[in-house]
Design an enzyme around this catalytic site. Structure first.
Site, mmCIF file in Angstrom:
data_model
loop_
_atom_site.group_PDB
_atom_site.id
_atom_site.type_symbol
_atom_site.label_atom_id
_atom_site.label_comp_id
_atom_site.label_asym_id
_atom_site.label_seq_id
_atom_site.Cartn_x
_atom_site.Cartn_y
_atom_site.Cartn_z
ATOM 1 N N GLU A 52 47.143 93.423 36.140
ATOM 2 C CA GLU A 52 47.629 94.394 35.151
ATOM 3 C C GLU A 52 46.210 94.482 34.135
ATOM 4 O O GLU A 52 46.062 93.429 33.564
ATOM 5 C CB GLU A 52 48.850 93.908 34.411
ATOM 6 C CG GLU A 52 50.116 93.987 35.300
ATOM 7 C CD GLU A 52 51.543 93.730 34.541
ATOM 8 O OE1 GLU A 52 51.177 94.084 33.305
ATOM 9 O OE2 GLU A 52 52.442 93.249 34.904
ATOM 10 N N GLU A 112 54.627 87.452 35.254
ATOM 11 C CA GLU A 112 54.227 87.063 33.782
ATOM 12 C C GLU A 112 55.317 85.999 33.443
ATOM 13 O O GLU A 112 56.252 86.078 32.453
ATOM 14 C CB GLU A 112 54.445 88.091 32.616
ATOM 15 C CG GLU A 112 53.285 89.204 32.957
ATOM 16 C CD GLU A 112 53.129 90.103 31.899
ATOM 17 O OE1 GLU A 112 52.026 90.679 31.498
ATOM 18 O OE2 GLU A 112 54.219 90.572 31.266
#
Length: 474
Positions: free
Chosen positions: A372, A180
């Protein structure tokens, strides 16, 4: 017949800093996440606004023990195999291999541990998908070098990456560089080990650090392909596109700007050059990127695929109203009145996943990997000792259907790893009660519990989903 290809990689995801624990075993060094406490000071530390370079006796640090994957990985991987996993996403703790981060030679205890983990995966036919840096910069690099604001970290990370590619060659072929990466803008200490001095231009610090990470990521991609041309390297985005809060043109523009803010990193990693819009963004924020000779050439080493997390979509307006805001995955957003929300206020939007996937593939024309996705919720035992998490099954079912629709739209999706397949410590809140897993771990927010693993109802459901290659979702 299933819309998912036969080669589709079904599995789940954990992260070293949220599951391993054993924070000082095996000569591991301290990392940024080890300094982030549970409780009232957590957010200020994560944002880089409160300097924490020493552990405090009066604070509780959830990552120190986490869920003890370090000692229980064989049990946990066996549970994954029982569900039929084809892939297991995890991360390597940089400070297990290089305790301070700037050493010349790696810590062999760390290499031995991860080799054992990956061999255990391969024993069951599970492909490891490995993130090199998942919110855990060695603290020595923060205190001695200023973390990613310092160009030296490109060198240190490249050495670490090469060590991983060589040490685990033949065991791991799917790699991610930074988890991320765009979260650096929203949670700078978590994302990049950044701590700010009073009065400095935080945007200058963040975007210069971002440049260093982007160069390091491109170098790692180059090295991975040199070590083994079969290696596949991806970038990783905290995904979820922004909707305009209304059809007012100013709101549409605000949503476009918010999307660009998050996609900036992936624009560079997937396209190999800074996007045209970044020049104006930097100018208006007073940012000057200091590049070394050759950086632009290095950035041309683009990723093989684009991976991303997706929990919720977001809304943007030209007039962001603090009284109508939420923070899905620490990214600020306006509440969407058309969506139901989770226990933690995150909007539930399966169609948003399909929209995000279409937007990303239109933009990058590279295979996608959803690494995710999941529902953080409070789980409770029923009187018969079972955990009937139908709410989680419902969330995952609808998102898998949305993935299938995106594949039917023509998007190449490599695989799907649900987040926190075995309960772990929440990165955002530090809680254990915010659970994502198919497997319950007996541990509470204060760190109490036996760590016993218990299969939830969703465990058996996901096993059926994988066995049917996504066809049986009931």
């Amino acid at each position: 017949m299933s819309v998912f290809p036969e080669s589709f990689l079904w599995g789940g995801a954990l992260a070293a800093n949220q599951s391993e624990g054993a924070f000082r075993e095996g000569d591991k060094g301290l990392t940024t996440v080890d300094m982030i406490p549970h409780g009232e000071h957590r957010m200020a530390v994560k944002l880089g606004l409160e300097k924490r370079f020493q552990l405090r006796d009066d604070e509780f640090y959830p990552s120190h023990e986490a869920t003890d994957f370090y000692h229980r990985y064989k049990e946990d991987i066996a549970l994954m195999a029982e569900m039929g996993f084809k892939v297991f996403r995890t991360s390597i703790a940089w400070s297990r291999l290089f305790p301070q981060g700037d050493e010349i030679t790696p810590n062999q205890q760390g290499i031995a541990f991860y080799r054992s983990v990956f061999e255990e995966c391969k024993k069951y036919g599970i492909e490891p998908l490995v993130t090199l840096c998942h919110f855990d910069v060695p603290m020595h690099l923060v205190t001695e070098y200023g973390s990613w604001r310092n160009r030296k970290l490109v060198e240190f990370f490249s050495r670490y990456a090469r060590t991983c590619f060589e040490a685990f060659d033949g065991l791991v072929k799917y790699w991610l560089t930074f988890n991320e990466i765009n979260i650096m803008l929203h949670s700078p200490f978590s994302g990049a080990g950044l701590v700010f001095e009073e009065g400095e231009n935080q945007d200058q610090v963040k975007y210069q650090a971002a440049h260093h990470q982007l160069v390091a990521s491109a170098l790692a991609t180059k090295i991975a392909h040199e070590v083994n041309p079969q290696n596949q390297v991806g970038c990783m985005l905290a995904g979820g596109n922004f909707y305009p809060y209304s059809c007012k043109p100013e709101d549409v523009w605000a949503a476009l700007e918010k999307d660009r803010e998050n996609l900036f990193f992936i624009d560079v990693q997937a396209r190999g050059t800074y996007p045209a819009y970044s020049a104006r963004v930097f100018r208006e924020k007073g940012v000057t990127i200091n590049k070394a000779p050759g950086d632009d050439e290095i950035l041309k080493n683009t990723v093989d695929f684009v991976s991303f997390s997706y929990y919720a979509s977001r809304c943007a307006s030209a007039e962001m109203n603090a009284n109508n805001s939420s923070a899905a995955n620490v990214v600020k957003s306006l509440r969407n009145p058309y969506l139901q929300v989770s226990d933690w206020g995150w909007g539930i939007d399966p169609l948003g996943l399909r929209i995000t996937m279409n937007m990303m593939y239109d933009r990058y024309q590279k295979p996608l990997f959803l690494v995710e996705n999941g529902l953080g919720a409070k789980d409770e035992f029923a009187a018969n000792g079972e955990i009937n998490d139908d709410y989680r099954i419902s969330y995952l079912r609808e998102h898998i259907r949305a993935m299938g629709e995106a594949i039917a739209d023509g998007i190449p999706l490599m695989g799907y790893t649900t987040w926190g397949c075995i309960d772990l410590v929440s990165a955002s809140t530090g809680e254990m009660s915010k659970r994502y897993g198919f497997v319950f771990v007996d541990r509470d927010d204060a760190g109490n519990g036996t760590l016993t693993r218990t299969r939830k109802k969703s465990f058996w459901w996901y096993k059926k989903v994988i066995a049917s290659n996504g066809e049986d979702l009931e």
